[in-house]
Write a protein that holds these residues in place. Structure first.
Motif, PDB file in Angstrom:
ATOM      1  N   ALA A   3       1.067  -0.872   0.086  1.00  0.00           N
ATOM      2  CA  ALA A   3       0.048  -0.342  -0.201  1.00  0.00           C
ATOM      3  C   ALA A   3       1.188   1.369  -0.028  1.00  0.00           C
ATOM      4  O   ALA A   3       0.978   2.403  -0.900  1.00  0.00           O
ATOM      5  CB  ALA A   3      -0.754   0.191   1.213  1.00  0.00           C
ATOM      6  N   LEU A   4       2.076   1.272   0.505  1.00  0.00           N
ATOM      7  CA  LEU A   4       2.684   1.994   0.736  1.00  0.00           C
ATOM      8  C   LEU A   4       4.233   2.482  -0.667  1.00  0.00           C
ATOM      9  O   LEU A   4       3.764   3.746  -0.731  1.00  0.00           O
ATOM     10  CB  LEU A   4       4.101   2.720   2.071  1.00  0.00           C
ATOM     11  N   THR A   5       3.989   2.043  -1.240  1.00  0.00           N
ATOM     12  CA  THR A   5       4.675   1.873  -2.566  1.00  0.00           C
ATOM     13  C   THR A   5       3.767   2.060  -4.078  1.00  0.00           C
ATOM     14  O   THR A   5       4.116   2.439  -5.282  1.00  0.00           O
ATOM     15  CB  THR A   5       5.712   0.327  -3.146  1.00  0.00           C
ATOM     16  N   GLY A   6       2.492   1.142  -3.317  1.00  0.00           N
ATOM     17  CA  GLY A   6       1.588   1.357  -5.199  1.00  0.00           C
ATOM     18  C   GLY A   6       2.119   0.503  -6.144  1.00  0.00           C
ATOM     19  O   GLY A   6       1.625   1.042  -7.527  1.00  0.00           O
TER      20      GLY A   6
ATOM     21  N   PRO B 179       8.782 -15.634   8.283  1.00  0.00           N
ATOM     22  CA  PRO B 179       8.933 -15.225   6.878  1.00  0.00           C
ATOM     23  C   PRO B 179      10.233 -14.756   6.260  1.00  0.00           C
ATOM     24  O   PRO B 179      11.323 -14.245   6.717  1.00  0.00           O
ATOM     25  CB  PRO B 179       7.690 -14.369   6.405  1.00  0.00           C
ATOM     26  N   CYS B 180      10.056 -15.276   4.440  1.00  0.00           N
ATOM     27  CA  CYS B 180      10.905 -14.834   3.769  1.00  0.00           C
ATOM     28  C   CYS B 180      10.482 -14.233   2.868  1.00  0.00           C
ATOM     29  O   CYS B 180      10.208 -15.241   2.226  1.00  0.00           O
ATOM     30  CB  CYS B 180      12.085 -15.763   3.654  1.00  0.00           C
ATOM     31  N   PHE B 181      10.912 -13.178   2.514  1.00  0.00           N
ATOM     32  CA  PHE B 181      10.179 -12.506   1.321  1.00  0.00           C
ATOM     33  C   PHE B 181      11.570 -11.881   0.825  1.00  0.00           C
ATOM     34  O   PHE B 181      12.523 -11.638   0.554  1.00  0.00           O
ATOM     35  CB  PHE B 181       9.989 -11.037   1.385  1.00  0.00           C
ATOM     36  N   ILE B 182      10.767 -12.711  -0.894  1.00  0.00           N
ATOM     37  CA  ILE B 182      12.182 -12.821  -2.454  1.00  0.00           C
ATOM     38  C   ILE B 182      11.438 -12.271  -3.353  1.00  0.00           C
ATOM     39  O   ILE B 182      10.102 -12.416  -3.605  1.00  0.00           O
ATOM     40  CB  ILE B 182      12.235 -14.097  -2.802  1.00  0.00           C
ATOM     41  N   ILE B 183      11.995 -10.763  -2.915  1.00  0.00           N
ATOM     42  CA  ILE B 183      11.510  -9.590  -4.121  1.00  0.00           C
ATOM     43  C   ILE B 183      12.077  -9.894  -5.508  1.00  0.00           C
ATOM     44  O   ILE B 183      13.576  -9.519  -5.358  1.00  0.00           O
ATOM     45  CB  ILE B 183      11.840  -8.327  -3.569  1.00  0.00           C
ATOM     46  N   ASP B 184      11.454  -9.932  -6.557  1.00  0.00           N
ATOM     47  CA  ASP B 184      12.313  -9.744  -7.636  1.00  0.00           C
ATOM     48  C   ASP B 184      12.903 -11.092  -7.593  1.00  0.00           C
ATOM     49  O   ASP B 184      14.034 -10.824  -9.070  1.00  0.00           O
ATOM     50  CB  ASP B 184      12.506  -9.095  -8.201  1.00  0.00           C
ATOM     51  N   GLY B 185      13.225 -11.996  -7.333  1.00  0.00           N
ATOM     52  CA  GLY B 185      14.782 -13.239  -7.502  1.00  0.00           C
ATOM     53  C   GLY B 185      15.047 -12.865  -6.882  1.00  0.00           C
ATOM     54  O   GLY B 185      16.308 -12.996  -6.970  1.00  0.00           O
ATOM     55  N   LYS B 186      15.901 -11.311  -6.395  1.00  0.00           N
ATOM     56  CA  LYS B 186      16.759 -11.246  -6.583  1.00  0.00           C
ATOM     57  C   LYS B 186      17.022 -10.781  -4.876  1.00  0.00           C
ATOM     58  O   LYS B 186      18.197 -11.086  -4.276  1.00  0.00           O
ATOM     59  CB  LYS B 186      17.172  -9.492  -6.783  1.00  0.00           C
ATOM     60  N   TYR B 187      16.145 -10.092  -3.937  1.00  0.00           N
ATOM     61  CA  TYR B 187      16.788  -9.646  -2.476  1.00  0.00           C
ATOM     62  C   TYR B 187      15.340 -10.021  -1.819  1.00  0.00           C
ATOM     63  O   TYR B 187      14.216 -10.495  -1.584  1.00  0.00           O
ATOM     64  CB  TYR B 187      16.126  -7.959  -2.136  1.00  0.00           C
TER      65      TYR B 187
ATOM     66  N   ALA C 252      11.092  -0.800   0.775  1.00  0.00           N
ATOM     67  CA  ALA C 252      12.344   0.042   0.751  1.00  0.00           C
ATOM     68  C   ALA C 252      13.090  -0.706  -0.673  1.00  0.00           C
ATOM     69  O   ALA C 252      13.370  -0.519  -1.420  1.00  0.00           O
ATOM     70  CB  ALA C 252      13.481   0.448   1.277  1.00  0.00           C
ATOM     71  N   ALA C 253      12.928  -2.131  -0.423  1.00  0.00           N
ATOM     72  CA  ALA C 253      13.413  -2.993  -1.369  1.00  0.00           C
ATOM     73  C   ALA C 253      12.117  -3.649  -2.014  1.00  0.00           C
ATOM     74  O   ALA C 253      12.761  -3.660  -3.278  1.00  0.00           O
ATOM     75  CB  ALA C 253      12.882  -4.451  -0.057  1.00  0.00           C
ATOM     76  N   ILE C 254      11.040  -3.169  -2.567  1.00  0.00           N
ATOM     77  CA  ILE C 254      10.144  -3.697  -3.406  1.00  0.00           C
ATOM     78  C   ILE C 254      10.681  -1.698  -4.446  1.00  0.00           C
ATOM     79  O   ILE C 254      10.427  -2.422  -5.398  1.00  0.00           O
ATOM     80  CB  ILE C 254       8.507  -3.314  -2.728  1.00  0.00           C
ATOM     81  N   ARG C 255      11.015  -1.230  -3.489  1.00  0.00           N
ATOM     82  CA  ARG C 255      10.704  -0.277  -4.732  1.00  0.00           C
ATOM     83  C   ARG C 255      12.404   0.062  -5.356  1.00  0.00           C
ATOM     84  O   ARG C 255      12.240   0.745  -6.073  1.00  0.00           O
ATOM     85  CB  ARG C 255      11.011   1.699  -3.733  1.00  0.00           C
ATOM     86  N   LYS C 256      13.417  -0.405  -4.743  1.00  0.00           N
ATOM     87  CA  LYS C 256      14.655  -0.351  -5.147  1.00  0.00           C
ATOM     88  C   LYS C 256      14.306  -2.061  -6.596  1.00  0.00           C
ATOM     89  O   LYS C 256      14.893  -1.334  -7.344  1.00  0.00           O
ATOM     90  CB  LYS C 256      14.690  -0.886  -4.201  1.00  0.00           C
ATOM     91  N   ALA C 257      13.969  -2.658  -5.926  1.00  0.00           N
ATOM     92  CA  ALA C 257      13.886  -4.097  -7.042  1.00  0.00           C
ATOM     93  C   ALA C 257      12.489  -2.963  -8.391  1.00  0.00           C
ATOM     94  O   ALA C 257      12.911  -3.185  -9.597  1.00  0.00           O
ATOM     95  CB  ALA C 257      13.157  -5.254  -6.433  1.00  0.00           C
TER      96      ALA C 257
END
Length: 224
Positions: free
Chosen positions: A31-34, A183-191, A204-209
């Motif tokens: 919700a924060l990133t959109g 939990p472990c969150f893997i964002i865009d297969g990278k982070y 922050a990780a979602i925005r960066k990816a």
């Protein structure tokens, strides 16, 4: 980012309260990133050695935390953290600690119906808020039906060994890549972010990816 959703793989276990908290925090982060995201729920078992019919909850907590007092203190701490995310854990209503393999098979099948997120939510709520015994096959079938899955098909699949090996292989893969806790969150297969991160950290990780994914696609757009 238009038309391109960012993939987030969440490695999680239904019996882990931190995973329920993690789900709420991820929702807050989105919700924060959109940023449009495609969330995929991946299996993990905190205790694969639990019998198929589970174990008495009091006994389980006693063995896991070495005594009722310590178990109570840990549950109280998780409850107060949960409240910050709007979760009112009803730990006292839980009677049995389940072997979650069948829950994970359900979550896997829910993907075909586009009901994965709804089912994960339903399983967490049933277990942690309503005291539903997830070791009982009929309860699992009913919960699958709640999110629009075909209850009769689910019953047939649960009676077979469909996807048992595949689910266990996914859990082994997670362990092999170094996932020790969920939990472990893997964002865009990278982070990979391990543990119940704050919404701000996840955002922050979602925005960066998302920014990197957008940059990687730019040159292709200009090559027209």
């Amino acid at each position: 980012m238009h038309g391109h959703a960012l993939t987030i793989d969440v490695i999680s276990d239904i019996m882990c309260p931190w995973c329920f908290i993690g789900k709420r925090r991820l929702e807050e982060a989105c919700a924060l990133t959109g940023v449009p995201v495609d969330i995929r729920w991946r299996p993990f078992q905190l205790d694969a050695n639990l019998p198929a019919d589970g174990k008495d909850r009091t006994l389980y907590l006693h063995e896991k935390f070495g005594g009722a007092e310590r178990a109570k203190a840990i549950c109280a701490r998780i409850s107060s953290v949960g409240r910050e995310s709007g979760i009112e854990f009803a730990f006292d209503s839980i009677t049995r600690s389940p072997n979650t393999l069948d829950c994970h098979r359900l979550v896997r099948w829910a993907q075909h119906d586009g009901a994965q997120d709804a089912l994960v939510e339903r399983l967490f709520a049933a277990y942690f808020l309503e005291g539903v015994d997830l070791t009982l096959r009929d309860n699992l079938i009913a919960l699958a039906g709640d999110v629009g899955m075909d209850a009769r098909l689910v019953a047939e699949l649960l009676d077979s060994d469909a996807d048992v090996a595949e689910t266990q292989a996914e859990i082994e893969t997670a362990q092999r890549i170094g996932v020790t806790g969920v939990p472990c969150f893997i964002i865009d297969g990278k982070y990979a972010l391990m543990g119940a991160q704050t919404p701000e950290n996840l955002a922050a990780a979602i925005r960066k990816a998302a920014a990197e994914a957008g940059a990687a696609r730019e040159p292709a757009a200009h090559a027209m």
